[in-house]
Scaffold this motif. Structure first.
Motif, short mmCIF file in Angstrom:
data_model
loop_
_atom_site.label_atom_id
_atom_site.label_comp_id
_atom_site.label_asym_id
_atom_site.label_seq_id
_atom_site.Cartn_x
_atom_site.Cartn_y
_atom_site.Cartn_z
N VAL A 177 -21.45 2.80 -0.03
CA VAL A 177 -20.76 3.19 1.20
C VAL A 177 -19.28 3.31 0.88
CG1 VAL A 177 -20.16 2.37 3.52
CG2 VAL A 177 -22.47 2.02 2.64
N LEU A 178 -18.69 4.43 1.22
CA LEU A 178 -17.26 4.62 0.97
C LEU A 178 -16.44 3.61 1.79
CD1 LEU A 178 -17.07 8.53 1.04
CD2 LEU A 178 -16.56 7.08 -0.93
N PRO A 179 -15.22 3.30 1.36
CA PRO A 179 -14.43 2.27 2.05
C PRO A 179 -14.25 2.52 3.54
CG PRO A 179 -13.32 2.97 0.04
CD PRO A 179 -14.51 3.86 0.21
N VAL B 41 -9.73 15.95 -2.10
CA VAL B 41 -9.34 14.67 -2.74
C VAL B 41 -10.58 13.87 -3.13
CG1 VAL B 41 -6.98 14.24 -2.01
CG2 VAL B 41 -8.85 13.79 -0.41
N ASN B 42 -11.55 14.56 -3.64
CA ASN B 42 -12.78 13.91 -4.09
C ASN B 42 -12.73 13.66 -5.60
OD1 ASN B 42 -12.76 16.85 -3.73
ND2 ASN B 42 -14.74 16.85 -4.74
N PRO B 43 -12.55 12.40 -5.97
CA PRO B 43 -12.47 12.10 -7.42
C PRO B 43 -13.88 11.92 -7.99
CG PRO B 43 -12.09 10.11 -6.14
CD PRO B 43 -12.45 11.18 -5.15
N CYS B 44 -14.68 12.98 -7.95
CA CYS B 44 -16.13 12.83 -8.19
C CYS B 44 -16.50 12.23 -9.55
CB CYS B 44 -16.83 14.16 -8.00
SG CYS B 44 -16.86 14.65 -6.27
N VAL B 45 -15.82 12.66 -10.60
CA VAL B 45 -16.22 12.15 -11.92
C VAL B 45 -15.93 10.65 -12.00
CG1 VAL B 45 -15.89 12.35 -14.40
CG2 VAL B 45 -15.89 14.41 -12.99
N ASP B 46 -14.72 10.25 -11.62
CA ASP B 46 -14.37 8.83 -11.63
C ASP B 46 -15.28 8.03 -10.69
OD1 ASP B 46 -11.74 10.35 -12.33
OD2 ASP B 46 -11.46 8.30 -13.04
N CYS B 47 -15.56 8.62 -9.55
CA CYS B 47 -16.38 7.94 -8.55
C CYS B 47 -17.77 7.66 -9.12
CB CYS B 47 -16.47 8.83 -7.30
SG CYS B 47 -17.48 8.18 -5.99
N ARG B 48 -18.34 8.65 -9.81
CA ARG B 48 -19.67 8.44 -10.38
C ARG B 48 -19.66 7.36 -11.45
NH1 ARG B 48 -23.41 12.73 -9.20
NH2 ARG B 48 -22.34 13.98 -7.66
N ILE B 49 -18.63 7.40 -12.31
CA ILE B 49 -18.54 6.39 -13.37
C ILE B 49 -18.43 5.00 -12.74
CG2 ILE B 49 -17.08 5.52 -15.26
CD1 ILE B 49 -16.34 8.51 -15.77
N HIS B 50 -17.54 4.90 -11.77
CA HIS B 50 -17.29 3.64 -11.08
C HIS B 50 -18.58 3.08 -10.46
CE1 HIS B 50 -15.48 1.14 -7.91
NE2 HIS B 50 -16.15 1.87 -7.03
N ARG B 51 -19.33 3.95 -9.78
CA ARG B 51 -20.55 3.50 -9.12
C ARG B 51 -21.64 3.16 -10.14
NH1 ARG B 51 -21.05 7.17 -3.64
NH2 ARG B 51 -19.44 6.04 -2.52
N LEU B 52 -21.70 3.95 -11.21
CA LEU B 52 -22.74 3.66 -12.21
C LEU B 52 -22.45 2.35 -12.95
CD1 LEU B 52 -23.40 7.28 -13.46
CD2 LEU B 52 -25.07 5.78 -12.37
N GLN C 238 -25.47 21.97 -10.59
CA GLN C 238 -25.42 22.02 -9.12
C GLN C 238 -24.01 21.93 -8.57
OE1 GLN C 238 -26.97 18.78 -6.40
NE2 GLN C 238 -28.63 20.26 -6.30
N ARG C 239 -23.18 21.08 -9.20
CA ARG C 239 -21.80 20.94 -8.73
C ARG C 239 -20.85 21.31 -9.85
NH1 ARG C 239 -21.98 15.73 -4.72
NH2 ARG C 239 -23.79 16.48 -3.61
N PRO C 240 -19.79 22.05 -9.52
CA PRO C 240 -18.91 22.58 -10.56
C PRO C 240 -18.23 21.49 -11.39
CG PRO C 240 -18.00 22.95 -8.36
CD PRO C 240 -19.39 22.44 -8.17
N GLY D 226 -22.45 14.61 2.82
CA GLY D 226 -21.23 14.95 3.52
C GLY D 226 -20.13 13.94 3.25
N CYS D 227 -19.65 13.90 2.01
CA CYS D 227 -18.58 12.95 1.67
C CYS D 227 -17.29 13.43 2.32
CB CYS D 227 -18.43 12.87 0.16
SG CYS D 227 -16.97 11.99 -0.36
N VAL D 228 -16.68 12.54 3.09
CA VAL D 228 -15.48 12.90 3.84
C VAL D 228 -14.32 13.29 2.90
CG1 VAL D 228 -14.67 10.52 4.07
CG2 VAL D 228 -14.13 12.14 5.84
N LEU D 229 -14.37 12.81 1.67
CA LEU D 229 -13.29 13.14 0.71
C LEU D 229 -13.34 14.60 0.26
CD1 LEU D 229 -13.43 9.87 -1.37
CD2 LEU D 229 -11.58 10.58 0.13
N THR D 230 -14.45 15.25 0.54
CA THR D 230 -14.55 16.66 0.16
C THR D 230 -14.08 17.59 1.28
OG1 THR D 230 -16.82 16.83 0.97
CG2 THR D 230 -16.56 16.24 -1.35
N GLN D 231 -13.60 17.01 2.37
CA GLN D 231 -13.16 17.85 3.49
C GLN D 231 -11.68 18.20 3.39
OE1 GLN D 231 -14.27 15.50 6.88
NE2 GLN D 231 -16.46 15.67 6.41
S1 SF4 Z 1 -18.69 13.55 -3.24
FE1 SF4 Z 1 -17.56 11.68 -2.60
S2 SF4 Z 1 -19.03 10.00 -2.89
FE2 SF4 Z 1 -19.82 11.76 -4.03
S3 SF4 Z 1 -19.07 11.50 -6.12
FE3 SF4 Z 1 -17.58 12.78 -5.03
S4 SF4 Z 1 -16.06 11.36 -4.23
FE4 SF4 Z 1 -17.85 10.13 -4.78
#
Ligand code: SF4
Length: 328
Positions: A34-36, A83-94, A117-119, A193-198
């Motif tokens: 769950v995002l902060p 402002v979606n730090p997707c690569v870092d976010c995935r590493i962090h969660r994994l 699927q995602r660029p 629907g990650c809010v950081l991608t909006q």
């Molecule tokens: S879309 Fe949002 S939750 Fe998913 S990896 Fe990117 S920053 Fe993280």
């Protein structure tokens, strides 16, 4: 029975990954992050729970907090489109998932990722790099596209039958939707629907960073709620858009904030953060009245509550032009 963890958003891909592994006889533990923005607010995550229940798997929910914000400040691999730090976010969660894997004695971790699927985060090199950086080399299975990738340890050990895994690639979700239909799976909207991608979030985050570089977890959470007005460099006003947002904003009030409410009629809760001087308070009061049912040529009584004092004043609604100029 061999245990594994599936990174579970409740969306189509993770639901399908979970189902595939269950069908192969694995005991799947669904792990949902769950995002902060929603952490610590007593939210129930009913939808994710429902999808996990329908699949008959145990669900663990991990709420993110300060550590996510630390990553957000300076993502090693930068941001995606917004402002979606997707690569870092995935590493962090994994990395977190790895700890849980060790804790519960699971054999590996799986995700619903699909190559191409995602660029940013689902290119082959990026997927390999994420696996390495999270310390999961060989232990990260992507069941939706595994035959297109190097075999993982669970496949080599025959814990998972690689021959029965699909080889999906690309952005379309036709195959996943067909699979879900064929197996009667319930899932969230494809893509999530990650809010950081909006786009709006990117603007609000840029405003926060520019004016409060040492922002706190609470400041970060508030980006996801209400209308936001930059009253001056050191003062921002958050105005709830509905009852649910008023409730959340209420939970995030801190002692130094100034609460602004309508006294005699229903209306939004306003939170003035920062420099609550006379000018900021007057502007905030007018904006709160603007978002109530008070008409243009009327005024309303507004209560201003700070830790030092409570005062009441009458305010007329701010003009739309003024609101637009201050809106972030
Ligand atoms: S879309 Fe949002 S939750 Fe998913 S990896 Fe990117 S920053 Fe993280």
């Amino acid at each position: 029975m061999t245990k594994c963890i599936v990174m579970f958003s409740g969306g189509l891909d993770s639901v399908m990954a979970t189902h595939i592994l269950k069908e192969q006889g694995l005991q799947v533990h669904a792990l949902h992050f769950v995002l902060p923005f929603e952490s610590g607010l007593g939210m129930k995550h009913e939808e994710v729970k429902r999808h996990a229940d329908r699949l008959g798997v145990e669900l663990r929910i991990e709420e993110e907090g300060e550590e996510f914000v630390r990553m957000m400040r300076d993502p090693h691999f930068g941001y995606g489109k917004h402002v979606n730090p997707c690569v870092d976010c995935r590493i962090h969660r994994l990395r977190k998932a790895k700890k849980i894997m060790e804790e519960i004695g699971a054999a590996f971790i799986a995700t619903g990722e699909v190559i191409g699927q995602r660029p940013m985060s689902q290119r082959r090199e990026s997927m390999r790099m994420v696996e390495k950086r999270s310390g999961l080399e060989g232990y990260l299975l992507r069941p939706l596209c595994a035959p297109l990738l190097e075999p993982t340890i669970p496949e080599e050990k025959a814990l998972v039958d690689r021959g029965r895994l699909p080889a999906i690639k690309g952005r379309g979700r036709k195959e996943q939707l067909a699979y879900a239909k064929a197996h009667g799976l319930s899932h969230g909207s494809p893509g999530g629907g990650c809010v950081l991608t909006q786009e709006g979030m990117a603007e609000r985050y840029a405003d926060l960073l520019a004016h409060t570089p040492d922002y706190t977890l609470r400041d970060f959470k508030l980006l996801a709620y209400g209308r936001r007005f930059r009253l001056k460099d050191d003062a921002v006003l958050i105005v709830g858009r509905n009852c649910a947002e008023n409730t959340v904003i209420e939970k995030l009030v801190e002692p130094d904030d100034i609460r602004i409410e309508l006294e005699e009629i229903p209306g939004p809760l306003g939170l003035l953060i920062g420099n609550g001087d006379e000018d900021a308070v007057q502007k905030a009061a007018r904006i709160i009245v603007r978002y109530s049912r008070v008409r243009e040529n009327e005024s309303a009584k507004v209560t201003i509550l700070s830790k030092e004092e409570m005062q009441a004043l009458r305010a007329v609604p701010a003009k739309d032009k003024e609101c637009d100029a201050l809106r972030v």
